[in-house]
Scaffold this motif. Structure first.
Motif, mmCIF file in Angstrom:
data_model
loop_
_atom_site.group_PDB
_atom_site.id
_atom_site.type_symbol
_atom_site.label_atom_id
_atom_site.label_comp_id
_atom_site.label_asym_id
_atom_site.label_seq_id
_atom_site.Cartn_x
_atom_site.Cartn_y
_atom_site.Cartn_z
ATOM 1 N N LYS A 256 -14.932 -31.120 34.307
ATOM 2 C CA LYS A 256 -14.348 -30.090 33.460
ATOM 3 C C LYS A 256 -12.851 -30.338 33.383
ATOM 4 O O LYS A 256 -12.176 -30.474 34.415
ATOM 5 C CB LYS A 256 -14.630 -28.696 34.019
ATOM 6 C CG LYS A 256 -14.075 -27.563 33.161
ATOM 7 C CD LYS A 256 -14.419 -26.199 33.765
ATOM 8 C CE LYS A 256 -13.840 -25.063 32.939
ATOM 9 N NZ LYS A 256 -14.125 -23.737 33.526
ATOM 10 N N LYS A 257 -12.346 -30.410 32.164
ATOM 11 C CA LYS A 257 -10.928 -30.705 31.961
ATOM 12 C C LYS A 257 -10.056 -29.664 32.668
ATOM 13 O O LYS A 257 -10.281 -28.457 32.556
ATOM 14 C CB LYS A 257 -10.605 -30.725 30.472
ATOM 15 C CG LYS A 257 -9.150 -31.084 30.164
ATOM 16 C CD LYS A 257 -8.849 -30.955 28.686
ATOM 17 C CE LYS A 257 -9.553 -32.010 27.874
ATOM 18 N NZ LYS A 257 -9.127 -31.979 26.432
ATOM 19 N N GLY A 258 -9.057 -30.171 33.405
ATOM 20 C CA GLY A 258 -8.132 -29.287 34.089
ATOM 21 C C GLY A 258 -8.643 -28.746 35.400
ATOM 22 O O GLY A 258 -7.909 -28.057 36.122
ATOM 23 N N LEU A 259 -9.892 -29.034 35.746
ATOM 24 C CA LEU A 259 -10.465 -28.525 36.992
ATOM 25 C C LEU A 259 -10.608 -29.637 38.028
ATOM 26 O O LEU A 259 -10.042 -29.561 39.115
ATOM 27 C CB LEU A 259 -11.820 -27.861 36.734
ATOM 28 C CG LEU A 259 -12.520 -27.287 37.970
ATOM 29 C CD1 LEU A 259 -11.719 -26.099 38.513
ATOM 30 C CD2 LEU A 259 -13.953 -26.857 37.648
ATOM 31 N N ASN A 260 -11.372 -30.681 37.676
ATOM 32 C CA ASN A 260 -11.584 -31.766 38.641
ATOM 33 C C ASN A 260 -11.325 -33.144 38.046
ATOM 34 O O ASN A 260 -11.640 -34.159 38.668
ATOM 35 C CB ASN A 260 -13.003 -31.699 39.217
ATOM 36 C CG ASN A 260 -14.086 -31.804 38.156
ATOM 37 O OD1 ASN A 260 -13.826 -31.610 36.972
ATOM 38 N ND2 ASN A 260 -15.313 -32.096 38.575
ATOM 39 N N ASP A 261 -10.754 -33.214 36.843
ATOM 40 C CA ASP A 261 -10.532 -34.515 36.211
ATOM 41 C C ASP A 261 -9.438 -35.325 36.904
ATOM 42 O O ASP A 261 -9.409 -36.555 36.768
ATOM 43 C CB ASP A 261 -10.211 -34.347 34.720
ATOM 44 C CG ASP A 261 -9.063 -33.397 34.456
ATOM 45 O OD1 ASP A 261 -8.951 -32.392 35.164
ATOM 46 O OD2 ASP A 261 -8.269 -33.654 33.535
ATOM 47 N N GLN A 262 -8.567 -34.686 37.673
ATOM 48 C CA GLN A 262 -7.543 -35.428 38.402
ATOM 49 C C GLN A 262 -8.085 -36.060 39.689
ATOM 50 O O GLN A 262 -7.360 -36.790 40.380
ATOM 51 C CB GLN A 262 -6.378 -34.497 38.755
ATOM 52 C CG GLN A 262 -5.608 -33.994 37.548
ATOM 53 C CD GLN A 262 -5.072 -35.124 36.685
ATOM 54 O OE1 GLN A 262 -4.500 -36.088 37.201
ATOM 55 N NE2 GLN A 262 -5.276 -35.025 35.382
ATOM 56 N N GLU A 263 -9.350 -35.813 39.992
ATOM 57 C CA GLU A 263 -9.965 -36.366 41.211
ATOM 58 C C GLU A 263 -10.797 -37.614 40.930
ATOM 59 O O GLU A 263 -11.404 -38.158 41.850
ATOM 60 C CB GLU A 263 -10.850 -35.312 41.868
ATOM 61 C CG GLU A 263 -10.132 -34.059 42.337
ATOM 62 C CD GLU A 263 -11.087 -33.123 43.055
ATOM 63 O OE1 GLU A 263 -11.440 -33.419 44.206
ATOM 64 O OE2 GLU A 263 -11.497 -32.116 42.445
ATOM 65 N N ILE A 264 -10.835 -38.064 39.705
ATOM 66 C CA ILE A 264 -11.705 -39.197 39.358
ATOM 67 C C ILE A 264 -11.374 -40.418 40.208
ATOM 68 O O ILE A 264 -12.261 -41.060 40.780
ATOM 69 C CB ILE A 264 -11.603 -39.512 37.853
ATOM 70 C CG1 ILE A 264 -12.274 -38.392 37.041
ATOM 71 C CG2 ILE A 264 -12.233 -40.861 37.529
ATOM 72 C CD1 ILE A 264 -12.111 -38.530 35.543
ATOM 73 N N GLY A 265 -10.096 -40.774 40.313
ATOM 74 C CA GLY A 265 -9.707 -41.939 41.096
ATOM 75 C C GLY A 265 -10.073 -41.804 42.563
ATOM 76 O O GLY A 265 -10.593 -42.752 43.181
#
Length: 473
Positions: A256-265
C-alpha cells in the motif's frame, strides 16, 4: 490550432468503477505517465493512473507473444469480455498459475482481504456461513484444472486460510497424485509458527511444494492496518520453522502506497538471507473484497512504481534485470538471480534482449534456435546434456518457480522477484485481462481470471448481481 496536452496512444475497453458497465477507454501519455481515461453515461468521466513510466509501458507492449491455449474452454462467447469468464474461447492465455480455494474460514480478519475471509462464522458480504469445502469438491476443482491444462504448471491452495482445513494433508495427497508440476500453499503463517509438528509433516511432501507466506512489513502499524494484528513474532517463528525443515518459501508482500512501500529494499535483503526463501512477490492492493481505509485514488500503487522502488531501494538490480513477463507483460514483471556465498548475481539482464525478443513473438522453444540455445545453456547449464533438455524458454522466463541453474547448484540458490499487479474496476483493461494467466478454479468447474473473479464471479462481489442479471436476461 490548439494542441491537446497529452498523446493519445491507444483505445481499449474498461468498466465504470461505480456501475461496472463496459465503457470505451483511451490510453494516454501525459507528463511521462500513462493514464486510462473513460466515460460512463451514468457516472461521467474517470481518469486512472496505470503507469508512471512511459518507456517501460512501451517495453511491455514489445514483450507480447502469442498465447498458449488451454486444452479445453469452459464457457461460450455470449456477452463479451469480461462477462463470459470460464475460460471462454476468446481468452488469450492458459493458466500459468491456478488458485484452488479450499476454505472460506480464516484465523485472521484482515482489514485488506480480496476474499473477505475472517474469523466470524458468517461472511460480511454474503451473510452465509463460512465453510470448508469438502474433499470431493476440492478434487473436482483439481480435476477441472488438470482437464484444462493437462499438466498444470503451478496450482496454489488458498482460502481463507488453507492450513485450517481439517483434511489439509489429504488435500495435499490428492493434489500430489495429479500431474501438477508445482504446488503452492498460500498461508498467513500462524499455523507454521505455532505448530512445529505440522511443519515437520509438511516437509515430507518436498520437493514440488512451496509455501506462499504472507509477509507484509517489519512495522507494527503497517501490519495492524493490513492484517489487524501485530504479526512480527509470528512471521519470525514461521520463518524459523521453514528454515529448520528446508521448506521452499516465497514471501508475499501486499503493498500500500505510503504504508509499507519504503520497506521493499529491506524485505528483499531479509529474504536473501533466509535459507528457505526462493523469492519475494510484491502485490499492490487490488480494489476488491474487504478494503478498510483504502482509497484507490490516494493509495493505488502501480507496477512501474513498485519496479522503481526495487531499483532505488535494492543495490542488486538494474533496470535491465526487471523485465516484463511475456505471458502477461502489463501486470507481471520479474527478475531472476543466484544467491551464492553472500553474493547476489542477477541473471535476467544477462540475456541478449535482441535474441530474446526475436524468439518470443513466435513462442519458439529455445532448443529450436541453436544460437539462443547455446546462449541459454552457457548461462544456465544443467547436469544433463543440452540435447536431452526438455526445458523451454517459456519455463525459464515465465511466472513460474522454475529455472535451470549451473551444475552443482540447486533450487536453493535461485532467487526471484515477481511484481504481480491485478486489475480492478479502476484500472481494468479488456485488452490486458484477455492475457491474464493467473486464474482461479470456480467450484462449478470454470477456470476464471483472478482479476475478473474478484470483480464479478466471487459470491457477494460488487459485480456478481450484474452477471446474474445478464445471464437471466
Amino acid at each position: 490550432m490548439p494542441t491537446r496536452p497529452y498523446l493519445f496512444y491507444g483505445l481499449t475497453n474498461s468498466v465504470c468503477s461505480r456501475c461496472l458497465t463496459k465503457v470505451e477507454a483511451k490510453i494516454i501519455f501525459r507528463d511521462e505517465k500513462v493514464y486510462l481515461v473513460k466515460h460512463c453515461t451514468s457516472h461521467g468521466r474517470e481518469e486512472v493512473l496505470i503507469a508512471d513510466d512511459v518507456a517501460y509501458y512501451k517495453q511491455c507492449q514489445a514483450f507480447i507473444k502469442p498465447g498458449d491455449m488451454p486444452l479445453k474452454f469452459n464457457t461460450p462467447i455470449q456477452y463479451g469480455c469480461p462477462y463470459d469468464c470460464g475460460l471462454c474461447p476468446d481468452h488469450e492465455q492458459h493458466s500459468c498459475l491456478t488458485l484452488v480455494e479450499v476454505t472460506d474460514r480464516c484465523n485472521l480478519s484482515c482489514p485488506i482481504c480480496y476474499a473477505d475471509s475472517g474469523v466470524a462464522e458468517l461472511s460480511e458480504t454474503t451473510h452465509q456461513p463460512r465453510r470448508h469445502r469438502s474433499l470431493a469438491q476440492i478434487e473436482q476443482m483439481l480435476d477441472a484444472v488438470v482437464a484444462n491444462e493437462g499438466e498444470p504448471d503451478v496450482v496454489q491452495l488458498s482460502g481463507g486460510e488453507p492450513t485450517l482445513h481439517p483434511e489439509f494433508f489429504q488435500i495435499l495427497d490428492r493434489a500430489k497424485a495429479r500431474p501438477i508440476k508445482h504446488l503452492m500453499i498460500n498461508t498467513n503463517g500462524l499455523r507454521l509458527a505455532h505448530d512445529r509438528d505440522f511443519c515437520d509433516r509438511l516437509s515430507q511432501y518436498m520437493p514440488g511444494i512451496e509455501v506462499y507466506l504472507q509477509f507484509d512489513s517489519f512495522q507494527e502499524q503497517a501490519l495492524r492496518e493490513l492484517r489487524g494484528a501485530d504479526l512480527r513474532a509470528v512471521r519470525e517463528q514461521a520463518i524459523a520453522h521453514l528454515n529448520e525443515f528446508k521448506i521452499s518459501t516465497t514471501l508475499v508482500v501486499t503493498l500500500k502506497k505510503g504504508l509499507n512501500d519504503q520497506e521493499i529494499g529491506s524485505m528483499i535483503d531479509y529474504a536473501l538471507k533466509q535459507r528457505c526463501v526462493r523469492g519475494i512477490t510484491l502485490q499492490p492492493i487490488q480494489a476488491a473484497g474487504r478494503l478498510e481505509g483504502f482509497e484507490p485514488g490516494r493509495d493505488r500503487y502501480t507496477l512501474t512504481e513498485v519496479r522503481r522502488a526495487i531499483l532505488e531501494q535494492s543495490p542488486y538490480f538494474q533496470p535491465k534485470d526487471i523485465l516484463p513477463v511475456p505471458c502477461h507483460p502489463d501486470c507481471l514483471a520479474m527478475a531472476y538471480a543466484l544467491k551464492l556465498k553472500g553474493q547476489v548475481i542477477p541473471l535476467t539482464g544477462l540475456l541478449d534482449p535482441t535474441a530474446f525478443l526475436s524468439v518470443m513473438p513466435n513462442s519458439v522453444v529455445y532448443e529450436q534456435d541453436e544460437a539462443l540455445k547455446q546462449q541459454i545453456f552457457k548461462l544456465f547449464s544443467t547436469n544433463h546434456s543440452p540435447a536431452s533438455s526438455a526445458t523451454t524458454l517459456k519455463q525459464l522466463l515465465c511466472c513460474l518457480p522454475l529455472v535451470s541453474v549451473p551444475a552443482g547448484l540447486t533450487y536453493e540458490n535461485v532467487f526471484r522477484i515477481l511484481i504481480m499487479q491485478f486489475l480492478d474496476p479502476f484500472n481494468f483493461d479488456v485488452r490486458s485481462v484477455k492475457r491474464s494467466c493467473i486464474h482461479i478454479a470456480h467450484p462449478d468447474g470454470r477456470i476464471i481470471p483472478f482479476d475478473t473473479y474478484n470483480m464479478f464471479y466471487r459470491e457477494g462481489s460488487a459485480g456478481s448481481a450484474l452477471i446474474t442479471h445478464r445471464q437471466k436476461s
